[in-house]
Design an enzyme around this catalytic site. Sequence first.
Site, PDB file in Angstrom:
ATOM      1  N   HIS A   1       9.824  -9.248  31.104  1.00 61.23           N
ATOM      2  CA  HIS A   1      10.133  -7.907  30.616  1.00 61.23           C
ATOM      3  C   HIS A   1      11.611  -7.725  30.272  1.00 61.23           C
ATOM      4  O   HIS A   1      12.074  -6.592  30.140  1.00 61.23           O
ATOM      5  CB  HIS A   1       9.751  -6.865  31.656  1.00 61.23           C
ATOM      6  CG  HIS A   1       8.323  -6.880  32.050  1.00 61.23           C
ATOM      7  ND1 HIS A   1       7.308  -6.701  31.138  1.00 61.23           N
ATOM      8  CD2 HIS A   1       7.713  -7.071  33.252  1.00 61.23           C
ATOM      9  CE1 HIS A   1       6.143  -6.766  31.774  1.00 61.23           C
ATOM     10  NE2 HIS A   1       6.364  -7.005  33.043  1.00 61.23           N
TER      11      HIS A   1
ATOM     12  N   HIS B   1       1.586  -5.573  30.344  1.00 62.56           N
ATOM     13  CA  HIS B   1       1.199  -6.990  30.407  1.00 62.56           C
ATOM     14  C   HIS B   1       0.206  -7.318  29.283  1.00 62.56           C
ATOM     15  O   HIS B   1      -0.451  -8.342  29.318  1.00 62.56           O
ATOM     16  CB  HIS B   1       0.531  -7.329  31.751  1.00 62.56           C
ATOM     17  CG  HIS B   1       1.435  -7.202  32.929  1.00 62.56           C
ATOM     18  ND1 HIS B   1       0.988  -7.249  34.205  1.00 62.56           N
ATOM     19  CD2 HIS B   1       2.779  -7.048  33.012  1.00 62.56           C
ATOM     20  CE1 HIS B   1       2.011  -7.103  35.044  1.00 62.56           C
ATOM     21  NE2 HIS B   1       3.106  -6.977  34.345  1.00 62.56           N
TER      22      HIS B   1
HETATM   23 MG   LIG Z   1      -1.056  -9.522  36.969  1.00 60.19          MG
END
Ligand SMILES: [Mg+2]
Lengths: 207, 207, 336, 336
Positions: free
Chosen positions: D57, D223
């Site tokens: 990230h 994600h």
């Molecule tokens: Mg995960």
Amino acid sequence: METSYLITLLKEISDIMAENKEKLIAMDGIVGDGDLGLTMTDGFKAAYDAVADGAVTDAGKLLFAAGKAMANKVPSTMGSLMATGLKQAGKDLKGKETLEDADIAQIFASYEAGVAKLGGAKVGDKTFIDGIHPAVESLKASLDAGDSLVDMAAKAAAAAEEGFKATTTMLAVHGRAATRGEASRSLEDPGAKVASLIMQAFEKSVQ
Amino acid sequence: METSYLITLLKEISDIMAENKEKLIAMDGIVGDGDLGLTMTDGFKAAYDAVADGAVTDAGKLLFAAGKAMANKVPSTMGSLMATGLKQAGKDLKGKETLEDADIAQIFASYEAGVAKLGGAKVGDKTFIDGIHPAVESLKASLDAGDSLVDMAAKAAAAAEEGFKATTTMLAVHGRAATRGEASRSLEDPGAKVASLIMQAFEKSVQ
Amino acid sequence: MKKIINSPDNYIKEMLEGIYIAHEDDLTCVDGDLQVLVTKHKKEGKVGIVTGGGSGHLPLFLGYVGKGMIDGCAVGDVFQSPSVDQAIALTREADSGAGVLYIYGNYNGDIFTFRPAADEVEMEDDIETAEVLGADDVASAGPSAPGEKSTRRGVAGIFFVYKCAGAAADKMLSLDEVKRVAEKANNNVRTMGVALTPCTVPRVGKPSFEIEDDEMEIGMGIHGEPGIRRGKLEPADQIVDEMLEKIVADLPYENGDEVAVLVNGLGATPLDEQYIVTRRINQVLEEKGIKVYKYYVGEYATAIEMAGFSISLLKLDDELKECIDHPVDTPFFKQV
Amino acid sequence: MKKIINSPDNYIKEMLEGIYIAHEDDLTCVDGDLQVLVTKHKKEGKVGIVTGGGSGHLPLFLGYVGKGMIDGCAVGDVFQSPSVDQAIALTREADSGAGVLYIYGNYNGDIFTFRPAADEVEMEDDIETAEVLGADDVASAGPSAPGEKSTRRGVAGIFFVYKCAGAAADKMLSLDEVKRVAEKANNNVRTMGVALTPCTVPRVGKPSFEIEDDEMEIGMGIHGEPGIRRGKLEPADQIVDEMLEKIVADLPYENGDEVAVLVNGLGATPLDEQYIVTRRINQVLEEKGIKVYKYYVGEYATAIEMAGFSISLLKLDDELKECIDHPVDTPFFKQV
Ligand SMILES: [Mg+2]
Ligand SMILES: Nc1ncnc2c1ncn2[C@@H]1O[C@H](COP(=O)(O)OP(=O)(O)O)[C@@H](O)[C@H]1O
Ligand SMILES: Nc1ncnc2c1ncn2[C@@H]1O[C@H](COP(=O)(O)OP(=O)(O)O)[C@@H](O)[C@H]1O
Ligand SMILES: [Mg+2]
Ligand SMILES: [Mg+2]
Ligand SMILES: [Mg+2]
């Protein structure tokens, strides 16, 4: 049974996760982020590796050490939950140098209790619990009925698989899958699949 | 000829660039950055638009204004070069209110001179110059030979196209294409193609 | 073409409107022309530094307009030069009596914009001007013979030229001195890039080149022009080694020489990968006895959404080190 | 998978090595564990603020470790939590007597890491701790009932929580006060994202989801988890309108309210597009009578190389405005 049986059990679990790595990635990819194949493979391998040398013979210490290794290796949602299950089983079996069938059943009951305590999920929440819980119930019933270990394991594995299959009727309330509301209902829960795989590994380990 | 003919000429050039937009993008994409189709289409359209109303009748001022509009619209390598060619032609034709064939030939000679002065490229450097130069030579020869305007234009267009085709024998020394050394030789030069298109437009404009 | 835009024709206009909105306190445009952008923090008596070039390279070029760096920028359409008129307006605004230095990439499109502009402001406004042309891309041409002008293109390394010249100007040096520092930085910087994916100019609508899923283009141009070698994608370390081999060989280094390093993402390369590259650069330079004075890692000069990166090395002396250390506060780049 | 890496297994290690090399003056690791990262500029007596979460990230989370923001960070493998032991080591290092505030995303993986760590340091080291869980993603769940804990995930908006809590801590407020400010920021921030392309976790080797060339995924997870709506790619303005509709409706606004806005690129989105988005946000907020106090535009929280962006709005009061204005100097984010 010797406590070295636990090493065999962990090996079978580790192996079955490795065999199902891609399947778990794909399943988690549908409802979540797709990492479950990696974390389960790496995590149970770490758990097994930590105790594979047989140096620890206390059942409780062995399971706790396996859990600790897994926690450090794959601190994700399912990684932490599975590690906590192992550690809880470790706490509850502390001091045992041999294992009765009842102890084996206790491992899975403790495992479920550990996961439930950390994660707070209830039966029907469409999680790992929905795979492991029917298996633990089945183990208790088998104990009462006096089933052989082989039969106990086979019935528990079947119960877990059924529990997993039943997750397609449930609404997700935990984790990312919960976002999808009603659309999540028909989807299989990958964590419950892990429960089913654990019980399959158990079945193999006693053959 | 009236100087309004120059508006027709610019219209033909603008149209032929628009028709060949994708082709120029593709050609420039092979040796350069692929923008030539955009800059030539937008640039010659701006040049035409600036004078289309016929308000300016001085041939020089008309061409200069067209060049200025193009310069402001598409200040890229070829955009600036083409604008400068127009402006040079404007300077050299200043004061003319009607056009002889010799003036028309002069436009292209001035155009070439403007481009050569700003860009510094020589014949054989694999640039626009290699398309326009044979055309300008052909126009001179036609003037000497007393060809009709239609013939002059046809011969010049053919000469430009031949010049363009001959760029596949040259080594690039300017711009990005030069990076590729010997590998650049067999490639067609997109700027020379523009010269050929200009002369084709000229041919159409006198029909 | 998968882009978050409204229409290709409004791409630049809307992007610039967003920039003025987000950086309202620091940037303003000249005469209502969004493409001519100057700092709101003009320092009287300072040499003005201006730049320009095509859009599509953010934060280059306009992102470096601010305190301690440059004073203004004219931007063209995507990968297109600004116009002569825009360069003239920019120069007039950036001058505050000490003259204006043009720093821009060595590229005909931009030369054809800034040289005529310089002629005009020198003639009409008596503004003294000078220019330094960024020419750091070792993949774009061979080194130029002594005295000859470079045929290399300017790429990410121009950041270092802005940084050093900006510091010199901020210290209130004269135009000649600022130019000397800019030239020194320019002569000391070398860059090379690699592309993994092409970029798409919005108005063209399709990628600038085609490349297989397992291929890379070493030495590609900053507009996506073909590079010097197309090959199979290699491990990061191997790519870095090939690039550094070319960069370091191009400028003689002695044991103990110090450099500033710029690892630059081209638009779509995750920072993670840029740091993996940084790690290897450090290893290789250590082996070569070159000391790194400072690292800059991130997106400094992009090609829209190209995946890939470039490495720039700036050889330092004491004067350039001081320039590198000088604080900067621009919309896209701050150094405390 | 087209990545500039050496091997998926070394991705995190080599990335972190590069980070320590590039930011040598500012960052160091704890007990040789690269995944546990603290500032070199520890301020004695200050409340320590630490965070943690998965890699992938950048610049989140570790990029905000520095002056005026947070003190340390534990990072896990890509999209994986750090371990309990790492969180314990981090807490011990970050504490300087005034206690430690955990700010991390509302996500079981991280909760299962930080809560046991907090238990342990409170028991064994007498370190006072508190926690604030980022829960700004309006697409990840409905709003929670009063008193109920949020089930929303934390995404880019956590930047604002760091920013405000960091300022409060830097002003030497107590743990309780820093927590209060962090909670206020957390309660006042809302985020929503859209993805155009998936991302590929290096060790997985294939994209997290499949999406057509003309489709977008509104409300995707950080994600790459499925979002709330898959649809045809729309013009930028329309996408922004839909996102703002959800964001603004989620927190009551009154005419004249002020906000800080974060336009965040997810990894592969050109800055140009982020500014096109900024322009529209400004139009819409103006129409709604919401005043923008400050814009942040760029990559603040990515999903490796995902294309797309998120919008975060932080509703401000005077105290939060002061926090927003506070200077910051971290490797990835500086505010002068
Ligand atoms: Mg995960
Ligand atoms: N509170 C919980 N208790 C038990 N199992 C849970 C809980 N929350 C999530 N799970 C299980 O975790 C699985 C996802 O695990 P994982 O992939 O590690 O999550 P993530 O990647 O989102 O961290 C789900 O399929 C579900 O079965
Ligand atoms: N110095 C020069 N003189 C004349 N033509 C040139 C010169 N340099 C480049 N060209 C022409 O310009 C063409 C490329 O134009 P353009 O696409 O505008 O360049 P770029 O995109 O690199 O700015 C080349 O094909 C060549 O014919
Ligand atoms: Mg998962
Ligand atoms: Mg171009
Ligand atoms: Mg071109």
